[in-house]
Design a protein around this motif. Structure first.
Motif, PDB file in Angstrom:
ATOM      1  N   ALA A 138      50.360  39.430  36.145  1.00  0.00           N
ATOM      2  CA  ALA A 138      51.055  39.565  34.870  1.00  0.00           C
ATOM      3  C   ALA A 138      52.360  40.331  35.012  1.00  0.00           C
ATOM      4  O   ALA A 138      53.223  40.271  34.125  1.00  0.00           O
ATOM      5  N   MET A 139      52.534  41.042  36.128  1.00  0.00           N
ATOM      6  CA  MET A 139      53.721  41.879  36.324  1.00  0.00           C
ATOM      7  C   MET A 139      54.586  41.392  37.482  1.00  0.00           C
ATOM      8  O   MET A 139      55.442  42.117  37.964  1.00  0.00           O
ATOM      9  N   MET A 140      54.393  40.154  37.935  1.00  0.00           N
ATOM     10  CA  MET A 140      55.117  39.710  39.126  1.00  0.00           C
ATOM     11  C   MET A 140      56.621  39.635  38.896  1.00  0.00           C
ATOM     12  O   MET A 140      57.408  39.904  39.812  1.00  0.00           O
ATOM     13  N   SER A 141      57.065  39.292  37.691  1.00  0.00           N
ATOM     14  CA  SER A 141      58.511  39.212  37.429  1.00  0.00           C
ATOM     15  C   SER A 141      59.138  40.595  37.493  1.00  0.00           C
ATOM     16  O   SER A 141      60.226  40.766  38.061  1.00  0.00           O
ATOM     17  N   ARG A 142      58.467  41.584  36.916  1.00  0.00           N
ATOM     18  CA  ARG A 142      59.003  42.955  36.969  1.00  0.00           C
ATOM     19  C   ARG A 142      58.968  43.486  38.392  1.00  0.00           C
ATOM     20  O   ARG A 142      59.918  44.156  38.832  1.00  0.00           O
ATOM     21  N   ALA A 143      57.925  43.189  39.143  1.00  0.00           N
ATOM     22  CA  ALA A 143      57.854  43.626  40.535  1.00  0.00           C
ATOM     23  C   ALA A 143      58.979  42.996  41.350  1.00  0.00           C
ATOM     24  O   ALA A 143      59.592  43.652  42.201  1.00  0.00           O
ATOM     25  N   PHE A 155      63.812  35.302  49.707  1.00  0.00           N
ATOM     26  CA  PHE A 155      63.959  34.175  50.635  1.00  0.00           C
ATOM     27  C   PHE A 155      64.069  32.852  49.874  1.00  0.00           C
ATOM     28  O   PHE A 155      64.916  32.016  50.180  1.00  0.00           O
ATOM     29  N   PHE A 156      63.195  32.650  48.883  1.00  0.00           N
ATOM     30  CA  PHE A 156      63.224  31.411  48.106  1.00  0.00           C
ATOM     31  C   PHE A 156      64.135  31.600  46.891  1.00  0.00           C
ATOM     32  O   PHE A 156      63.911  32.510  46.081  1.00  0.00           O
ATOM     33  N   PRO A 157      65.156  30.744  46.723  1.00  0.00           N
ATOM     34  CA  PRO A 157      66.128  30.906  45.635  1.00  0.00           C
ATOM     35  C   PRO A 157      65.633  30.338  44.303  1.00  0.00           C
ATOM     36  O   PRO A 157      66.321  29.552  43.641  1.00  0.00           O
ATOM     37  N   VAL A 158      64.417  30.719  43.926  1.00  0.00           N
ATOM     38  CA  VAL A 158      63.841  30.276  42.656  1.00  0.00           C
ATOM     39  C   VAL A 158      63.143  31.463  42.015  1.00  0.00           C
ATOM     40  O   VAL A 158      62.864  32.469  42.675  1.00  0.00           O
ATOM     41  N   PHE A 165      53.661  28.477  41.039  1.00  0.00           N
ATOM     42  CA  PHE A 165      52.898  27.242  40.859  1.00  0.00           C
ATOM     43  C   PHE A 165      52.501  26.615  42.195  1.00  0.00           C
ATOM     44  O   PHE A 165      51.493  25.908  42.289  1.00  0.00           O
ATOM     45  N   VAL A 166      53.297  26.861  43.237  1.00  0.00           N
ATOM     46  CA  VAL A 166      53.055  26.196  44.524  1.00  0.00           C
ATOM     47  C   VAL A 166      52.856  27.169  45.682  1.00  0.00           C
ATOM     48  O   VAL A 166      52.436  26.762  46.764  1.00  0.00           O
ATOM     49  N   ASN A 167      53.159  28.443  45.476  1.00  0.00           N
ATOM     50  CA  ASN A 167      53.121  29.389  46.589  1.00  0.00           C
ATOM     51  C   ASN A 167      52.428  30.677  46.156  1.00  0.00           C
ATOM     52  O   ASN A 167      52.456  31.050  44.976  1.00  0.00           O
ATOM     53  N   LYS A 168      51.841  31.372  47.124  1.00  0.00           N
ATOM     54  CA  LYS A 168      51.124  32.605  46.832  1.00  0.00           C
ATOM     55  C   LYS A 168      52.014  33.833  46.826  1.00  0.00           C
ATOM     56  O   LYS A 168      51.599  34.907  46.369  1.00  0.00           O
ATOM     57  N   ASP A 169      53.255  33.707  47.354  1.00  0.00           N
ATOM     58  CA  ASP A 169      54.083  34.906  47.488  1.00  0.00           C
ATOM     59  C   ASP A 169      55.566  34.562  47.559  1.00  0.00           C
ATOM     60  O   ASP A 169      55.946  33.402  47.703  1.00  0.00           O
ATOM     61  N   GLN A 170      56.363  35.596  47.461  1.00  0.00           N
ATOM     62  CA  GLN A 170      57.798  35.528  47.700  1.00  0.00           C
ATOM     63  C   GLN A 170      58.128  36.521  48.806  1.00  0.00           C
ATOM     64  O   GLN A 170      57.538  37.604  48.862  1.00  0.00           O
ATOM     65  N   LYS A 176      66.021  44.940  58.921  1.00  0.00           N
ATOM     66  CA  LYS A 176      64.877  44.509  59.716  1.00  0.00           C
ATOM     67  C   LYS A 176      63.555  44.632  58.961  1.00  0.00           C
ATOM     68  O   LYS A 176      62.495  44.402  59.532  1.00  0.00           O
ATOM     69  N   ILE A 177      63.627  44.990  57.685  1.00  0.00           N
ATOM     70  CA  ILE A 177      62.420  45.132  56.883  1.00  0.00           C
ATOM     71  C   ILE A 177      62.193  43.881  56.054  1.00  0.00           C
ATOM     72  O   ILE A 177      63.097  43.379  55.388  1.00  0.00           O
ATOM     73  N   MET A 178      60.980  43.369  56.095  1.00  0.00           N
ATOM     74  CA  MET A 178      60.587  42.205  55.298  1.00  0.00           C
ATOM     75  C   MET A 178      59.457  42.604  54.348  1.00  0.00           C
ATOM     76  O   MET A 178      58.528  43.313  54.733  1.00  0.00           O
ATOM     77  N   ILE A 179      59.579  42.161  53.100  1.00  0.00           N
ATOM     78  CA  ILE A 179      58.554  42.401  52.088  1.00  0.00           C
ATOM     79  C   ILE A 179      57.935  41.065  51.700  1.00  0.00           C
ATOM     80  O   ILE A 179      58.640  40.065  51.548  1.00  0.00           O
ATOM     81  N   GLU A 180      56.629  41.036  51.536  1.00  0.00           N
ATOM     82  CA  GLU A 180      55.972  39.872  50.950  1.00  0.00           C
ATOM     83  C   GLU A 180      55.259  40.328  49.681  1.00  0.00           C
ATOM     84  O   GLU A 180      54.377  41.193  49.735  1.00  0.00           O
ATOM     85  N   LEU A 181      55.661  39.752  48.563  1.00  0.00           N
ATOM     86  CA  LEU A 181      55.051  40.059  47.274  1.00  0.00           C
ATOM     87  C   LEU A 181      54.071  38.946  46.934  1.00  0.00           C
ATOM     88  O   LEU A 181      54.465  37.814  46.656  1.00  0.00           O
ATOM     89  N   HIS A 182      52.776  39.271  46.965  1.00  0.00           N
ATOM     90  CA  HIS A 182      51.720  38.292  46.693  1.00  0.00           C
ATOM     91  C   HIS A 182      51.249  38.430  45.254  1.00  0.00           C
ATOM     92  O   HIS A 182      51.035  39.543  44.769  1.00  0.00           O
ATOM     93  N   TRP A 183      51.043  37.312  44.588  1.00  0.00           N
ATOM     94  CA  TRP A 183      50.380  37.327  43.279  1.00  0.00           C
ATOM     95  C   TRP A 183      48.984  36.732  43.383  1.00  0.00           C
ATOM     96  O   TRP A 183      48.207  36.795  42.437  1.00  0.00           O
ATOM     97  N   ARG A 184      48.653  36.164  44.527  1.00  0.00           N
ATOM     98  CA  ARG A 184      47.282  35.773  44.868  1.00  0.00           C
ATOM     99  C   ARG A 184      47.175  35.781  46.390  1.00  0.00           C
ATOM    100  O   ARG A 184      48.181  35.788  47.097  1.00  0.00           O
ATOM    101  N   LEU A 185      45.944  35.764  46.895  1.00  0.00           N
ATOM    102  CA  LEU A 185      45.728  35.927  48.330  1.00  0.00           C
ATOM    103  C   LEU A 185      46.008  34.658  49.116  1.00  0.00           C
ATOM    104  O   LEU A 185      46.449  34.723  50.264  1.00  0.00           O
TER     105      LEU A 185
END
Length: 289
Positions: A138-143, A155-158, A165-170, A176-185
């Motif tokens: 419910a808070m993925m947009s704010r995160a 990484f994804f320009p959307v 709808f199609v992916n579990k994370d952005q 050199k730091i990479m973040i992955e924000l998951h809204w499901r596993l």
């Protein structure tokens, strides 16, 4: 019996891979390495394999425990760089968690240093190329906004709403730091249908680099998720399989994991993983149950 040196993709047959496989069990296993063994190795290849399979910390730990660190200054230098990178990663993790909390975004730290602390009691055993968060959907947009405001580029320009709808994370990058924000596993929610509310209400807390505690998945669910992650990626990293030697030796862990495997119809996959562990690490003590 299968040859234990050829079970993991991209791990070549040879003395370098054999030593890495043994050293990988540090700090939970006692590893005996001699100066003669170090002298006969292709050190450059071994370092490359250690980086590729995220096993630089245990390789250095095993060499140092054998009193041989002075014979390999390149390894010591590489470990010092890794230690600095890990400290920076922990600092970024804590900073983002603070910002999430201030904005009312509930977030759990996945894999990486959090799993390292859960399994080994210290956050610096596992190398990780990124920082993973599981956010309240419910808070993925704010995160997303918080991460971008913190200087990271997606990484994804959307929008994350459309991406969800199609992916579990952005994924996000800054230096050199990479973040992955998951809204499901997993991309398919039905693959492992745990709700965020369930995971949050049963969350565990671990310490990163002797700093404040951070929330992560419950131990059993974290190990179970980590196992499915390794299976889905064909155990590309030896690190992922090594991590399972810890619960594999613990009767309570194994009982809980196979209970979850039965509940979610993954028993054959877990039996395959158990056989693989026995073949690849035949000398570790095993739970007979």
């Amino acid at each position: 019996m299968l040859s234990p040196k050829s079970l993991i993709p991209l791990l070549p047959i040879g003395p370098e891979a054999d030593l890495l496989r043994r050293a990988a069990l540090w700090p939970s296993g006692k590893i005996e390495i001699t100066a003669d063994q170090i002298d006969t190795l292709d050190r450059r290849l071994l370092l490359e394999l250690a980086h590729e399979h995220r096993l630089l910390p245990p390789l250095f730990g095993a060499i140092e425990a054998s009193g041989l660190a002075a014979l390999w200054p390149e390894l010591r230098a590489a470990q010092q760089r890794e230690s600095m990178r890990a400290l920076h990663q922990a600092a970024v993790t804590l900073r983002l968690l603070d910002r999430f909390e201030q904005a009312g975004c509930r977030a759990l730290v996945l894999k990486g240093q959090a799993l390292s602390a859960q399994l080994y009691g210290r956050a610096d055993v596992r190398m990780s190329s990124d920082i993973d968060f599981l956010i309240d959907p419910a808070m993925m947009s704010r995160a997303h906004e918080i991460i971008v405001e913190s200087g990271f580029k997606p990484f994804f320009p959307v929008s994350v709403e459309n991406l969800s709808f199609v992916n579990k994370d952005q994924a996000y990058f800054s230096g050199k730091i990479m973040i992955e924000l998951h809204w499901r596993l997993f991309d398919n929610q039905a693959f492992l249908p745990w709700s965020f509310e369930y995971l949050w209400s049963n969350r565990s807390f671990v310490s990163l680099m002797e700093s404040k505690k951070v929330p992560t998945l419950p131990r059993d669910q974290h190990i179970f998720y980590h196992t499915l992650h390794g299976l889905r990626h064909g155990w590309q990293r030896l690190r992922w399989l090594v991590d399972l030697t810890i619960p594999f030796q613990n009767e309570n862990d194994m009982k809980n994991l196979f209970s979850l495997a039965k509940e979610y119809n993954f028993v054959p996959a877990f039996l395959h993983t158990s056989i693989l562990l026995q073949e690849f690490f035949p000398n570790i003590p095993r739970n007979k149950n």
